[in-house]
Scaffold this motif. Structure first.
Motif, PDB file in Angstrom:
ATOM      1  N   HIS A  56       0.815  -1.219   0.000  1.00  0.00           N
ATOM      2  CA  HIS A  56       0.000   0.000   0.000  1.00  0.00           C
ATOM      3  C   HIS A  56       0.850   1.271   0.000  1.00  0.00           C
ATOM      4  O   HIS A  56       0.481   2.276  -0.569  1.00  0.00           O
ATOM      5  CB  HIS A  56      -1.016   0.011   1.154  1.00  0.00           C
ATOM      6  N   ASP A  57       2.027   1.200   0.619  1.00  0.00           N
ATOM      7  CA  ASP A  57       2.904   2.378   0.667  1.00  0.00           C
ATOM      8  C   ASP A  57       4.077   2.265  -0.298  1.00  0.00           C
ATOM      9  O   ASP A  57       5.111   2.905  -0.094  1.00  0.00           O
ATOM     10  CB  ASP A  57       3.433   2.572   2.093  1.00  0.00           C
ATOM     11  N   HIS A  68       3.114   9.904  -2.229  1.00  0.00           N
ATOM     12  CA  HIS A  68       3.414   8.475  -2.313  1.00  0.00           C
ATOM     13  C   HIS A  68       2.255   7.692  -2.930  1.00  0.00           C
ATOM     14  O   HIS A  68       2.452   6.659  -3.566  1.00  0.00           O
ATOM     15  CB  HIS A  68       3.801   7.892  -0.944  1.00  0.00           C
ATOM     16  N   HIS A 106      -5.948   4.250  -0.498  1.00  0.00           N
ATOM     17  CA  HIS A 106      -5.915   3.881   0.929  1.00  0.00           C
ATOM     18  C   HIS A 106      -5.896   5.080   1.867  1.00  0.00           C
ATOM     19  O   HIS A 106      -5.985   4.913   3.080  1.00  0.00           O
ATOM     20  CB  HIS A 106      -4.759   2.904   1.227  1.00  0.00           C
ATOM     21  N   HIS A 107      -5.767   6.301   1.329  1.00  0.00           N
ATOM     22  CA  HIS A 107      -5.859   7.488   2.204  1.00  0.00           C
ATOM     23  C   HIS A 107      -7.170   8.247   2.001  1.00  0.00           C
ATOM     24  O   HIS A 107      -7.310   9.383   2.469  1.00  0.00           O
ATOM     25  CB  HIS A 107      -4.663   8.418   1.985  1.00  0.00           C
ATOM     26  N   ASP A 140      -4.176  -0.040   8.359  1.00  0.00           N
ATOM     27  CA  ASP A 140      -3.000   0.836   8.282  1.00  0.00           C
ATOM     28  C   ASP A 140      -2.994   1.795   9.482  1.00  0.00           C
ATOM     29  O   ASP A 140      -1.991   1.938  10.192  1.00  0.00           O
ATOM     30  CB  ASP A 140      -3.094   1.620   6.959  1.00  0.00           C
TER      31      ASP A 140
HETATM   32 FE   LIG Z   1       0.106   5.462   2.926  1.00  0.00          FE
END
Ligand SMILES: [Fe+2]
Length: 352
Positions: A203-204, A232, A256-257, A285
């Protein structure tokens, strides 16, 4: 089965209890330039299919020891992949059970040929079936190559990410295990839960593109640095674009954010506009970030992390997924410091 590009004549195996029918098949195969093998009866036919590895099987439906249907089903169950995929032409009477015929075709039977048939008819069916089988085998090869490329890409990205920032590595590893467990709690099938696991692991991945003085800064980020850090998500999205089978994982990276109430970034999506996997990764997360030490703060006690999760339900997080995470934590023991294990990638049948 002959290799795809081999010039060797194709091998036809005829399984029939009638010696006259076999002689007829032998003559036709010789005239058409095929190699020919024969087996009298179903059991002998199964043995011959494994030993001779023909390119096509002509299978009589009515035989005294095993029916053609039984032989075909045994071939489908063979441990030998090549035998399982050998095209089978069933030789049968016109009056045979139509419904059963359809079921066998659905199960992978290549064709039916109705008795009595002549030379041209048989040859036509064999030729068509062989061309179709060759195309199908080539597609299988391409699929295998795409799959190998998918696994190699996933490994490369994870390795790069973990080399760039050990802190992100530990966090991604934990998030992946927990996200998979939550996905199973939510009732996802094992394969889908593994896809979520890969999404959580990556995810990151876009943090590979974030400068180290921002990524590893041991204090609070300035507004400018925060803006750089937020990139990112876009870096990760770009890194995965065009990679075969990575679309579902890419969604988790890209969104995901996002927040349930629309106040996240980068697209301000809200509620179920955010793909399920991304909503799931988001809550796991956040939980792992709260419960792990960071250079600029200590981890929160578990009870406080639970309180903050619940407080964020309906604003930052999908409320149902907060409950699923809490339920999962009741039975799942997160283990920090565990080394990265990518074996699951070999079992994952990637979904586009
Ligand atoms: Fe992230």
């Amino acid at each position: 089965m002959s290799e795809l590009n081999s010039n060797e004549p194709r091998l036809v195996l005829m399984i029939d209890d009638d010696p006259l029918q076999i002689e007829f098949g032998r003559t036709l195969a010789a005239r058409a330039g095929y190699r020919f093998a024969a087996a009298e009866g179903g059991r002998a036919g199964l043995r011959a299919a494994h030993e001779a590895r023909p390119d096509v099987i002509l299978l009589d439906y009515l035989m005294p020891d095993l029916t053609g249907k039984q032989v075909f089903e045994e071939l489908l169950r063979s441990a030998d992949r090549r035998v399982r995929h050998t095209p089978v032409i069933m030789l049968t009477a016109q009056s045979a059970n139509r419904e059963e015929q359809r079921r066998l075709l659905d199960a992978g039977l290549a064709a039916y040929l109705y008795k009595p048939f002549g030379y041209h008819e048989l040859l036509n069916v064999i030729d068509n079936v062989l061309v179709f089988a060759q195309t199908r085998e080539r597609n299988r090869q391409l699929e295998r190559q795409a799959r190998q490329s998918f696994v190699a890409t996933a490994r490369t990205l994870v390795t790069l990410l973990f080399a760039k920032d050990p802190c992100t590595a530990e966090h991604s590893n934990m998030t992946a295990d927990l996200a998979e467990a939550v996905a199973l709690t939510c009732g996802l099938a094992e394969q889908d839960a593994m896809t979520v696991k890969l999404g959580a692991l990556l995810h990151d991945v876009g943090k590979i593109g974030v400068p180290e003085h921002v990524l590893c800064k041991p204090g609070k980020l300035t507004c400018d640095e925060m803006a750089i850090m937020r990139l990112h998500v876009e870096y990760g999205d770009e890194a995965l674009s065009g990679v075969p089978y990575m679309e579902t994982v890419r969604e988790m990276v890209k969104y995901h954010h996002e927040w349930w109430d629309g106040c996240g970034y980068p697209f301000n999506l809200r509620g179920e506009e955010i793909p399920f996997g991304a909503r799931l990764v988001s809550v796991v997360d956040a939980f792992d970030s709260m419960t792990s030490d960071r250079p600029y703060r200590n981890s929160l006690p578990l009870a406080e992390a639970h309180r903050r999760l619940r407080a964020g339900a309906g604003t930052q997080f999908d409320p149902a997924l907060v409950e699923a995470l809490v339920e999962t934590l009741g039975k799942f023991e997160p283990r920090r410091g565990r080394s990265l294990d990518l074996q699951f990638l070999e079992e994952l049948s990637p979904v586009v």
